[in-house]
Design a protein around this motif. Structure first.
Motif, PDB file in Angstrom:
ATOM      1  N   THR A   4       0.830  -1.209   0.000  1.00 36.06           N
ATOM      2  CA  THR A   4       0.000   0.000   0.000  1.00 36.06           C
ATOM      3  C   THR A   4       0.864   1.257   0.000  1.00 36.06           C
ATOM      4  OG1 THR A   4      -0.206  -0.253   2.399  1.00 36.06           O
ATOM      5  CG2 THR A   4      -2.019  -1.060   1.047  1.00 36.06           C
ATOM      6  N   VAL A   5       0.456   2.209  -0.810  1.00 38.24           N
ATOM      7  CA  VAL A   5       1.233   3.417  -1.065  1.00 38.24           C
ATOM      8  C   VAL A   5       0.313   4.625  -1.017  1.00 38.24           C
ATOM      9  CG1 VAL A   5       2.742   4.601  -2.719  1.00 38.24           C
ATOM     10  CG2 VAL A   5       2.714   2.083  -2.637  1.00 38.24           C
ATOM     11  N   VAL A   6       0.781   5.704  -0.399  1.00 40.27           N
ATOM     12  CA  VAL A   6       0.127   7.010  -0.524  1.00 40.27           C
ATOM     13  C   VAL A   6       1.126   7.947  -1.183  1.00 40.27           C
ATOM     14  CG1 VAL A   6      -0.936   8.955   0.645  1.00 40.27           C
ATOM     15  CG2 VAL A   6      -1.360   6.646   1.470  1.00 40.27           C
ATOM     16  N   ARG A   7       0.740   8.469  -2.313  1.00 43.42           N
ATOM     17  CA  ARG A   7       1.655   9.269  -3.144  1.00 43.42           C
ATOM     18  C   ARG A   7       1.376  10.759  -2.965  1.00 43.42           C
ATOM     19  NH1 ARG A   7       1.782   8.952  -9.775  1.00 43.42           N
ATOM     20  NH2 ARG A   7       3.312  10.594 -10.111  1.00 43.42           N
ATOM     21  N   PHE A   8       2.462  11.534  -2.891  1.00 46.05           N
ATOM     22  CA  PHE A   8       2.351  12.989  -2.805  1.00 46.05           C
ATOM     23  C   PHE A   8       3.383  13.634  -3.731  1.00 46.05           C
ATOM     24  CE2 PHE A   8       1.101  11.706   1.591  1.00 46.05           C
ATOM     25  CZ  PHE A   8      -0.195  12.194   1.582  1.00 46.05           C
ATOM     26  N   VAL A  42       4.934   6.107   2.030  1.00 45.98           N
ATOM     27  CA  VAL A  42       4.643   7.364   1.346  1.00 45.98           C
ATOM     28  C   VAL A  42       5.599   7.437   0.166  1.00 45.98           C
ATOM     29  CG1 VAL A  42       4.915   9.875   1.482  1.00 45.98           C
ATOM     30  CG2 VAL A  42       3.765   8.642   3.323  1.00 45.98           C
ATOM     31  N   GLN A  43       5.083   7.760  -1.001  1.00 47.51           N
ATOM     32  CA  GLN A  43       5.930   7.906  -2.189  1.00 47.51           C
ATOM     33  C   GLN A  43       5.931   9.356  -2.619  1.00 47.51           C
ATOM     34  OE1 GLN A  43       5.113   5.216  -5.492  1.00 47.51           O
ATOM     35  NE2 GLN A  43       5.757   6.778  -6.940  1.00 47.51           N
ATOM     36  N   THR A  44       7.117   9.860  -2.933  1.00 46.61           N
ATOM     37  CA  THR A  44       7.232  11.220  -3.419  1.00 46.61           C
ATOM     38  C   THR A  44       8.250  11.263  -4.540  1.00 46.61           C
ATOM     39  OG1 THR A  44       7.473  13.523  -2.720  1.00 46.61           O
ATOM     40  CG2 THR A  44       8.963  11.922  -1.704  1.00 46.61           C
ATOM     41  N   GLU A  45       8.467  12.422  -5.133  1.00 47.99           N
ATOM     42  CA  GLU A  45       9.270  12.494  -6.355  1.00 47.99           C
ATOM     43  C   GLU A  45       9.880  13.871  -6.503  1.00 47.99           C
ATOM     44  OE1 GLU A  45       5.815  12.826  -9.595  1.00 47.99           O
ATOM     45  OE2 GLU A  45       5.368  11.470  -7.936  1.00 47.99           O
ATOM     46  N   PRO A  58      12.330  16.423  -2.576  1.00 52.60           N
ATOM     47  CA  PRO A  58      11.718  15.265  -1.928  1.00 52.60           C
ATOM     48  C   PRO A  58      12.397  14.856  -0.631  1.00 52.60           C
ATOM     49  CG  PRO A  58      13.016  14.569  -3.818  1.00 52.60           C
ATOM     50  CD  PRO A  58      12.953  16.073  -3.864  1.00 52.60           C
ATOM     51  N   PHE A  59      13.683  15.128  -0.476  1.00 47.51           N
ATOM     52  CA  PHE A  59      14.354  14.705   0.752  1.00 47.51           C
ATOM     53  C   PHE A  59      13.976  15.606   1.932  1.00 47.51           C
ATOM     54  CE2 PHE A  59      17.000  12.951  -2.656  1.00 47.51           C
ATOM     55  CZ  PHE A  59      16.974  11.610  -2.278  1.00 47.51           C
ATOM     56  N   ALA A  60      13.770  16.889   1.681  1.00 42.83           N
ATOM     57  CA  ALA A  60      13.256  17.754   2.741  1.00 42.83           C
ATOM     58  C   ALA A  60      11.861  17.306   3.161  1.00 42.83           C
ATOM     59  CB  ALA A  60      13.235  19.211   2.274  1.00 42.83           C
ATOM     60  N   PHE A  61      11.030  16.975   2.183  1.00 37.60           N
ATOM     61  CA  PHE A  61       9.689  16.484   2.488  1.00 37.60           C
ATOM     62  C   PHE A  61       9.762  15.172   3.261  1.00 37.60           C
ATOM     63  CE2 PHE A  61       5.853  14.035   1.197  1.00 37.60           C
ATOM     64  CZ  PHE A  61       4.906  14.839   1.793  1.00 37.60           C
ATOM     65  N   ALA A  62      10.670  14.277   2.864  1.00 36.36           N
ATOM     66  CA  ALA A  62      10.824  13.002   3.572  1.00 36.36           C
ATOM     67  C   ALA A  62      11.181  13.237   5.030  1.00 36.36           C
ATOM     68  CB  ALA A  62      11.898  12.151   2.894  1.00 36.36           C
ATOM     69  N   VAL A  74       9.389   6.095   3.545  1.00 36.18           N
ATOM     70  CA  VAL A  74       9.233   7.107   2.506  1.00 36.18           C
ATOM     71  C   VAL A  74      10.080   6.668   1.318  1.00 36.18           C
ATOM     72  CG1 VAL A  74       9.585   9.489   1.798  1.00 36.18           C
ATOM     73  CG2 VAL A  74       8.785   8.990   4.114  1.00 36.18           C
ATOM     74  N   THR A  75       9.450   6.544   0.164  1.00 30.40           N
ATOM     75  CA  THR A  75      10.134   6.173  -1.060  1.00 30.40           C
ATOM     76  C   THR A  75      10.247   7.395  -1.955  1.00 30.40           C
ATOM     77  OG1 THR A  75       9.253   3.924  -0.948  1.00 30.40           O
ATOM     78  CG2 THR A  75      10.126   4.650  -3.070  1.00 30.40           C
ATOM     79  N   VAL A  76      11.467   7.831  -2.223  1.00 31.97           N
ATOM     80  CA  VAL A  76      11.703   8.917  -3.169  1.00 31.97           C
ATOM     81  C   VAL A  76      11.868   8.265  -4.539  1.00 31.97           C
ATOM     82  CG1 VAL A  76      13.213  10.810  -3.846  1.00 31.97           C
ATOM     83  CG2 VAL A  76      12.770  10.373  -1.423  1.00 31.97           C
ATOM     84  N   SER A  77      10.862   8.429  -5.387  1.00 29.64           N
ATOM     85  CA  SER A  77      10.827   7.706  -6.656  1.00 29.64           C
ATOM     86  C   SER A  77      10.344   8.634  -7.774  1.00 29.64           C
ATOM     87  CB  SER A  77       9.905   6.494  -6.540  1.00 29.64           C
ATOM     88  OG  SER A  77       9.781   5.828  -7.762  1.00 29.64           O
ATOM     89  N   ALA A  78      11.296   9.302  -8.361  1.00 25.66           N
ATOM     90  CA  ALA A  78      12.731   9.087  -8.228  1.00 25.66           C
ATOM     91  C   ALA A  78      13.418  10.423  -7.990  1.00 25.66           C
ATOM     92  CB  ALA A  78      13.294   8.444  -9.487  1.00 25.66           C
ATOM     93  N   ALA A  79      14.592  10.326  -7.369  1.00 21.69           N
ATOM     94  CA  ALA A  79      15.499  11.457  -7.325  1.00 21.69           C
ATOM     95  C   ALA A  79      16.228  11.536  -8.666  1.00 21.69           C
ATOM     96  CB  ALA A  79      16.511  11.278  -6.197  1.00 21.69           C
TER      97      ALA A  79
END
Length: 323
Positions: A4-8, A42-45, A58-62, A74-79
Motif C-alpha cells: 500500500t502506497v500514498v503518493r504525494f 509514502v511515495q514522493t518524487e 523530496p528529501f526535505a519532504f521526507a 518514505v520512497t523517493v521515486s525518483a530522485a
C-alpha cells in the motif's frame, strides 16, 4: 495483502503561498494518518521549475514525514541523480536514514526533462556518466572511510543507520540503467512493467558476479482515489487528474516507458483509459491489485476531498484487506 502506497507530489496549479503551505501541512497530517493505519510507504518524487508547483525537494519532504510518523517508509521515486552534488546527497541521505531508523528508500533515476538539466547548468549529454559518479560516490561515502573524490581525499560522516548502506535502487527503463544497477550490485526499479528488462538485469548480474533484485511495478498499477459516488467525483474533480495526466504526457517522449502514461485529452477519455481511477471501497477491494496506490492530493485536489478519499481507504478498505 497488497503493498500500500500514498503518493504525494504536492502539485497545485492555482496555489498561492498560503494555500500551498496548507497543502504541505495537510500532506504531513495524511502521512501520519497513513502511518497509524498501517500503510506501507509514502511515495514522493522530484521535478524542477514546473509552473504547477511540482515538489522539487523530496528529501526535505521526507524528513518532515519522518518527524510526523513512527513506522511508515518514505520512497523517493525518483530522485534525479545527476542534478545532485554526490557528497551533499550522501550526507542528506545518511542523516535521514539515522533520523528515521532506516525508513528511507531512494530510487535514483536520470530524469527525462532536458530543461531541468539546462536550468541547473548540468550537461544533459553527460547524464549517464554523472549518474555513475553519483552512485559510486554514495556507496563509497557511506562506508565512513576516507576516499578519493575528484582528485582530493574526502570523508563523509556520520555513517548511516542502515548497513551496509541505506536502501538505494537504480531507476529507469533502459538497458543502460539495468547495466548500471547490475554492475554496482544495486537493486533495479524499472519505471514500468518490463519483464524483459528484468531478465536482462538478471543476466547482467550473473555476468558481473553481483547479486540484486527487482522492484517492478505490476502490470496494472492505477492511481486511485476513493469515493462513495465516483460519477459525482469525476464530474467535480476529474480536472485535477487530467491536469496531472496531461502534464506527464507533455514530458514523455515516445521512448519513455512509464507506469503512469496517459494519452487522454478529456476527463471522459481519462476515465475510460483507467490509468487514474475513482472507485468505491468495494470496487477497490474487487480490483485485486498487487500494489494499491492512493493519490489523494492529485493535481490540486481540494484538501477536504483528499481527506474524504484517504479516510475511506483507511477506515473501510484497509481493515477488510487484513481480514
Amino acid at each position: 495483502m497488497p503493498f500500500t502506497v500514498v503518493r504525494f507530489n504536492l502539485v497545485d496549479p492555482d496555489a498561492t503561498p498560503e494555500s500551498l503551505s496548507e497543502r504541505y501541512r495537510a500532506a504531513l497530517a495524511m502521512a501520519a494518518y497513513a502511518d497509524e493505519r498501517g500503510v506501507d510507504t509514502v511515495q514522493t518524487e522530484e521535478h524542477h521549475g514546473v509552473a504547477d508547483n511540482w515538489l522539487p525537494s523530496p528529501f526535505a519532504f521526507a524528513g518532515a514525514v519522518f518527524g510526523a510518523t513512527r513506522r511508515i517508509a518514505v520512497t523517493v521515486s525518483a530522485a534525479i541523480g545527476p542534478l545532485h552534488d554526490p557528497l551533499r546527497l550522501a550526507e542528506e541521505i545518511a542523516v535521514l536514514d539515522l533520523l528515521s531508523g532506516g525508513r528511507l528508500v531512494t530510487v535514483a533515476g536520470i530524469g527525462y526533462r532536458p530543461e531541468e538539466y539546462e536550468e541547473r547548468g548540468v550537461d544533459w549529454g553527460r547524464r549517464g556518466k554523472l549518474q555513475d559518479l553519483l552512485l559510486e560516490t554514495l556507496l563509497r561515502a557511506w562506508t565512513g572511510e576516507p576516499f578519493t573524490y575528484e582528485g582530493r581525499t574526502v570523508r563523509i560522516t556520520p555513517r548511516p543507520f542502515t548497513q551496509p548502506h541505506p536502501l538505494l535502487l537504480v531507476g529507469g527503463s533502459s538497458k543502460a540503467a539495468a547495466r548500471r544497477a547490475a554492475r554496482l550490485g544495486l537493486p533495479f526499479f524499472p519505471s514500468a512493467h518490463l519483464p524483459e528488462l528484468e531478465e536482462h538485469y538478471r543476466r547482467l548480474c550473473a555476468e558481473y558476479g553481483t547479486e540484486g533484485w527487482t522492484m517492478m511495478p505490476a502490470r496494472e498499477t492505477p492511481l486511485l482515489h476513493l469515493s462513495e459516488d465516483p460519477d459525482r467525483c469525476w464530474a467535480l474533480y476529474g480536472k485535477h487528474f487530467l491536469h496531472e495526466a496531461r502534464t506527464y504526457a507533455s514530458w514523455q517522449s515516445k521512448d519513455i516507458r512509464s507506469a503512469v502514461r496517459s494519452a487522454a485529452s478529456t476527463v471522459e477519455e481519462l476515465r475510460a483509459e483507467g490509468v487514474y481511477r475513482i472507485v468505491t471501497p468495494d470496487e477497490c477491494l474487487a480490483l485485486g491489485l498487487e500494489s494499491v496506490v492512493l493519490h489523494p492530493l492529485c493535481g490540486g485536489m481540494p484538501v477536504e476531498e483528499a481527506w474524504r478519499g484517504l479516510r475511506l481507504f483507511g477506515d473501510d478498505v484497509l481493515p477488510r484487506l487484513r481480514a
